[in-house]
Scaffold this motif. Structure first.
Motif, PDB file in Angstrom:
ATOM      1  N   GLU A   1       0.852  -1.187   0.000  1.00 24.65           N
ATOM      2  CA  GLU A   1       0.000   0.000   0.000  1.00 24.65           C
ATOM      3  C   GLU A   1       0.890   1.241   0.000  1.00 24.65           C
ATOM      4  O   GLU A   1       1.984   1.238   0.572  1.00 24.65           O
ATOM      5  N   GLU A   2       0.421   2.278  -0.658  1.00 26.40           N
ATOM      6  CA  GLU A   2       1.189   3.520  -0.770  1.00 26.40           C
ATOM      7  C   GLU A   2       0.734   4.507   0.291  1.00 26.40           C
ATOM      8  O   GLU A   2      -0.456   4.685   0.526  1.00 26.40           O
ATOM      9  N   SER A   3       1.694   5.112   0.958  1.00 28.71           N
ATOM     10  CA  SER A   3       1.381   6.130   1.959  1.00 28.71           C
ATOM     11  C   SER A   3       2.490   7.175   1.954  1.00 28.71           C
ATOM     12  O   SER A   3       3.656   6.853   2.201  1.00 28.71           O
ATOM     13  N   GLY A   4       2.127   8.388   1.640  1.00 28.20           N
ATOM     14  CA  GLY A   4       3.094   9.477   1.657  1.00 28.20           C
ATOM     15  C   GLY A   4       4.209   9.322   0.650  1.00 28.20           C
ATOM     16  O   GLY A   4       5.327   9.790   0.890  1.00 28.20           O
ATOM     17  N   GLY A   5       3.931   8.663  -0.477  1.00 29.16           N
ATOM     18  CA  GLY A   5       4.957   8.492  -1.486  1.00 29.16           C
ATOM     19  C   GLY A   5       5.887   7.322  -1.247  1.00 29.16           C
ATOM     20  O   GLY A   5       6.865   7.150  -1.978  1.00 29.16           O
ATOM     21  N   VAL A   6       5.589   6.493  -0.250  1.00 28.26           N
ATOM     22  CA  VAL A   6       6.404   5.319   0.067  1.00 28.26           C
ATOM     23  C   VAL A   6       5.539   4.077  -0.121  1.00 28.26           C
ATOM     24  O   VAL A   6       4.359   4.064   0.229  1.00 28.26           O
ATOM     25  N   GLU A   7       6.139   3.022  -0.681  1.00 30.69           N
ATOM     26  CA  GLU A   7       5.430   1.759  -0.834  1.00 30.69           C
ATOM     27  C   GLU A   7       5.716   0.895   0.388  1.00 30.69           C
ATOM     28  O   GLU A   7       6.867   0.568   0.686  1.00 30.69           O
ATOM     29  N   TRP A   8       4.646   0.542   1.100  1.00 27.65           N
ATOM     30  CA  TRP A   8       4.782  -0.210   2.348  1.00 27.65           C
ATOM     31  C   TRP A   8       4.175  -1.602   2.198  1.00 27.65           C
ATOM     32  O   TRP A   8       3.128  -1.776   1.583  1.00 27.65           O
ATOM     33  N   LEU A   9       4.822  -2.579   2.798  1.00 24.94           N
ATOM     34  CA  LEU A   9       4.269  -3.925   2.906  1.00 24.94           C
ATOM     35  C   LEU A   9       3.809  -4.126   4.343  1.00 24.94           C
ATOM     36  O   LEU A   9       4.635  -4.202   5.259  1.00 24.94           O
ATOM     37  N   PRO A  10       2.489  -4.213   4.592  1.00 21.33           N
ATOM     38  CA  PRO A  10       2.016  -4.451   5.958  1.00 21.33           C
ATOM     39  C   PRO A  10       2.069  -5.931   6.303  1.00 21.33           C
ATOM     40  O   PRO A  10       1.725  -6.782   5.489  1.00 21.33           O
ATOM     41  N   VAL A  11       2.503  -6.241   7.503  1.00 25.00           N
ATOM     42  CA  VAL A  11       2.544  -7.620   7.994  1.00 25.00           C
ATOM     43  C   VAL A  11       1.873  -7.642   9.357  1.00 25.00           C
ATOM     44  O   VAL A  11       2.292  -6.923  10.271  1.00 25.00           O
ATOM     45  N   THR A  12       0.832  -8.445   9.498  1.00 24.85           N
ATOM     46  CA  THR A  12       0.089  -8.494  10.748  1.00 24.85           C
ATOM     47  C   THR A  12       0.555  -9.657  11.606  1.00 24.85           C
ATOM     48  O   THR A  12       0.993 -10.693  11.107  1.00 24.85           O
TER      49      THR A  12
ATOM     50  N   ARG B   1      -3.613  -9.328   2.333  1.00 29.89           N
ATOM     51  CA  ARG B   1      -2.914  -8.214   2.975  1.00 29.89           C
ATOM     52  C   ARG B   1      -2.371  -8.628   4.342  1.00 29.89           C
ATOM     53  O   ARG B   1      -3.092  -9.099   5.204  1.00 29.89           O
ATOM     54  N   GLY B   2      -1.056  -8.460   4.493  1.00 31.61           N
ATOM     55  CA  GLY B   2      -0.433  -8.673   5.787  1.00 31.61           C
ATOM     56  C   GLY B   2      -0.208 -10.109   6.182  1.00 31.61           C
ATOM     57  O   GLY B   2       0.236 -10.374   7.298  1.00 31.61           O
ATOM     58  N   LEU B   3      -0.497 -11.064   5.293  1.00 28.82           N
ATOM     59  CA  LEU B   3      -0.387 -12.473   5.648  1.00 28.82           C
ATOM     60  C   LEU B   3       0.585 -13.194   4.723  1.00 28.82           C
ATOM     61  O   LEU B   3       0.787 -12.782   3.583  1.00 28.82           O
ATOM     62  N   PRO B   4       1.188 -14.303   5.197  1.00 30.62           N
ATOM     63  CA  PRO B   4       2.037 -15.106   4.311  1.00 30.62           C
ATOM     64  C   PRO B   4       1.212 -15.687   3.176  1.00 30.62           C
ATOM     65  O   PRO B   4      -0.001 -15.871   3.311  1.00 30.62           O
ATOM     66  N   PRO B   5       1.844 -15.994   2.049  1.00 28.71           N
ATOM     67  CA  PRO B   5       1.087 -16.493   0.900  1.00 28.71           C
ATOM     68  C   PRO B   5       0.636 -17.931   1.085  1.00 28.71           C
ATOM     69  O   PRO B   5       1.152 -18.672   1.923  1.00 28.71           O
ATOM     70  N   VAL B   6      -0.330 -18.311   0.265  1.00 26.35           N
ATOM     71  CA  VAL B   6      -0.727 -19.715   0.110  1.00 26.35           C
ATOM     72  C   VAL B   6      -0.223 -20.167  -1.256  1.00 26.35           C
ATOM     73  O   VAL B   6      -0.424 -19.462  -2.252  1.00 26.35           O
ATOM     74  N   VAL B   7       0.445 -21.296  -1.297  1.00 20.80           N
ATOM     75  CA  VAL B   7       1.019 -21.798  -2.543  1.00 20.80           C
ATOM     76  C   VAL B   7       0.621 -23.258  -2.716  1.00 20.80           C
ATOM     77  O   VAL B   7       0.670 -24.051  -1.764  1.00 20.80           O
ATOM     78  N   ALA B   8       0.207 -23.628  -3.924  1.00 19.80           N
ATOM     79  CA  ALA B   8      -0.076 -25.020  -4.271  1.00 19.80           C
ATOM     80  C   ALA B   8       0.775 -25.399  -5.479  1.00 19.80           C
ATOM     81  O   ALA B   8       0.898 -24.618  -6.436  1.00 19.80           O
ATOM     82  N   VAL B   9       1.371 -26.578  -5.435  1.00 25.99           N
ATOM     83  CA  VAL B   9       2.199 -27.077  -6.532  1.00 25.99           C
ATOM     84  C   VAL B   9       1.668 -28.445  -6.932  1.00 25.99           C
ATOM     85  O   VAL B   9       1.608 -29.371  -6.109  1.00 25.99           O
ATOM     86  N   CYS B  10       1.284 -28.593  -8.190  1.00 28.29           N
ATOM     87  CA  CYS B  10       0.697 -29.837  -8.693  1.00 28.29           C
ATOM     88  C   CYS B  10       1.758 -30.699  -9.387  1.00 28.29           C
ATOM     89  O   CYS B  10       2.686 -30.171 -10.010  1.00 28.29           O
ATOM     90  N   GLY B  11       1.596 -32.015  -9.261  1.00 33.29           N
ATOM     91  CA  GLY B  11       2.478 -32.926  -9.972  1.00 33.29           C
ATOM     92  C   GLY B  11       3.781 -33.219  -9.278  1.00 33.29           C
ATOM     93  O   GLY B  11       4.752 -33.627  -9.939  1.00 33.29           O
ATOM     94  N   VAL B  12       3.838 -33.034  -7.960  1.00 36.14           N
ATOM     95  CA  VAL B  12       5.070 -33.307  -7.219  1.00 36.14           C
ATOM     96  C   VAL B  12       5.171 -34.801  -6.932  1.00 36.14           C
ATOM     97  O   VAL B  12       4.205 -35.564  -7.077  1.00 36.14           O
ATOM     98  N   ALA B  13       6.341 -35.235  -6.500  1.00 32.35           N
ATOM     99  CA  ALA B  13       6.533 -36.633  -6.130  1.00 32.35           C
ATOM    100  C   ALA B  13       5.909 -36.896  -4.763  1.00 32.35           C
ATOM    101  O   ALA B  13       5.654 -35.966  -3.984  1.00 32.35           O
TER     102      ALA B  13
END
Length: 286
Positions: free
Chosen positions: A114-125, A215-227
């Motif tokens: 999110e942008e605030s005051g000309g700075v790009e911020w990554l919020p982490v909760t 927003r503010g959370l770790p991602p969810v990742v799914a990978v198909c076709g793994v061993a």
């Protein structure tokens, strides 16, 4: 007789007045103690901050404002870490700033900023509290600002924006190193995966991977076709969710018993809801 009654009430009135004075005194005393507690030096722990001693961070600390809303600049307890500052309103209400820290694990491809005051911020909760930390991700050094129930980024944007612009390297997504030897049949699986999972929304990812961010959370990742996971053996303990068997190996969950094995990385908080949504989609794709 009237004078006697008046005389007998006098000690009562005096006691009431004294009680009120005492209550007021206690309240005032408590407030003074509370305010003084807020003036005590703030102790900050050491954190990985390889650029905290940089000229950029030294200049930033010198340019920071004396107040942020109702929060006043606080003295740091010794030994004070480099590149750090704090503001306090009470002994428990504080805003802290750390300059030169590492980018958080949440700073991955597709992370919502999110942008605030000309700075790009990554919020982490913080899932266990109401604390939020905002990381500047478009400056030459990363600045982290932490507060509870209060967004101080607008008031801090001017000195942070004065830092040289820069590109902060993103962290690799979870499961990025997993091989996909059985990815040939994943087209239908990927097509069936949902566009949204609770607060998460799906973002573009290269097949056979799928990726959701919030927003503010770790991602969810799914990978198909793994061993198959190395630690799995026939009869191993699995958890059945809506017709899909899930096997846990470390921080990775594997959907088993389908045409293709799907590996999933999900934050601990809200994992059940994520697995329910993915189970429904995976079952539909079979």
């Amino acid at each position: 007789m009237g004078d006697t009654n008046q005389f007998s009430r006098t000690p009562v009135y005096a006691a009431l007045v004294l009680a009120v004075v005492l209550v007021v005194g206690v309240l005032i005393g408590a407030r003074v103690v509370f305010e003084r507690a807020g003036d005590q030096p703030v102790a900050l722990p050491d954190l990985p901050a390889g650029q905290a001693d940089s000229p950029e961070c030294t200049g930033l600390i010198e340019d920071l404002p004396d107040s942020l809303g109702d929060f006043d600049r606080a003295e740091l307890a010794e030994p004070a870490p480099a590149g750090a500052a704090a503001w306090s309103k009470s002994s428990t209400e504080r805003v802290t700033l750390r300059c030169g820290v590492d980018a958080p694990a949440q700073w991955t491809e597709g992370a919502e900023t999110e942008e605030s005051g000309g700075v790009e911020w990554l919020p982490v909760t913080d899932p266990d509290t109401d604390l939020t930390t905002w990381y500047s991700v478009d400056r030459s050094v990363v600045v982290a600002v932490t507060a509870e129930g209060f967004d101080p980024t607008e008031e801090l944007a001017e000195p942070v924006a004065a830092l040289p612009a820069g590109s902060v390297e993103r962290n690799p997504l979870p499961l990025a190193d997993l091989d996909t030897p059985e990815a040939g049949g994943c087209e239908e699986v990927l097509a069936a995966l949902p566009g949204e999972i609770g607060d998460y929304r799906r973002v573009e990812a290269e097949a056979p991977r799928a990726h959701w961010t919030a927003r503010g959370l770790p991602p969810v990742v799914a990978v198909c076709g793994v061993a198959m996971p190395e630690s799995y053996a026939p009869g191993g303990q699995v958890t059945e969710i809506n017709g899909v068997n899930w096997f846990s190996e470390g921080d990775t969950l594997y959907a088993l018993g389908l045409d293709e094995v799907v590996a999933v990385s999900t934050p601990p908080v809200g994992a059940d809801g994520v697995l329910v949504a993915l189970s429904d989609a995976l079952k539909e794709a079979q």
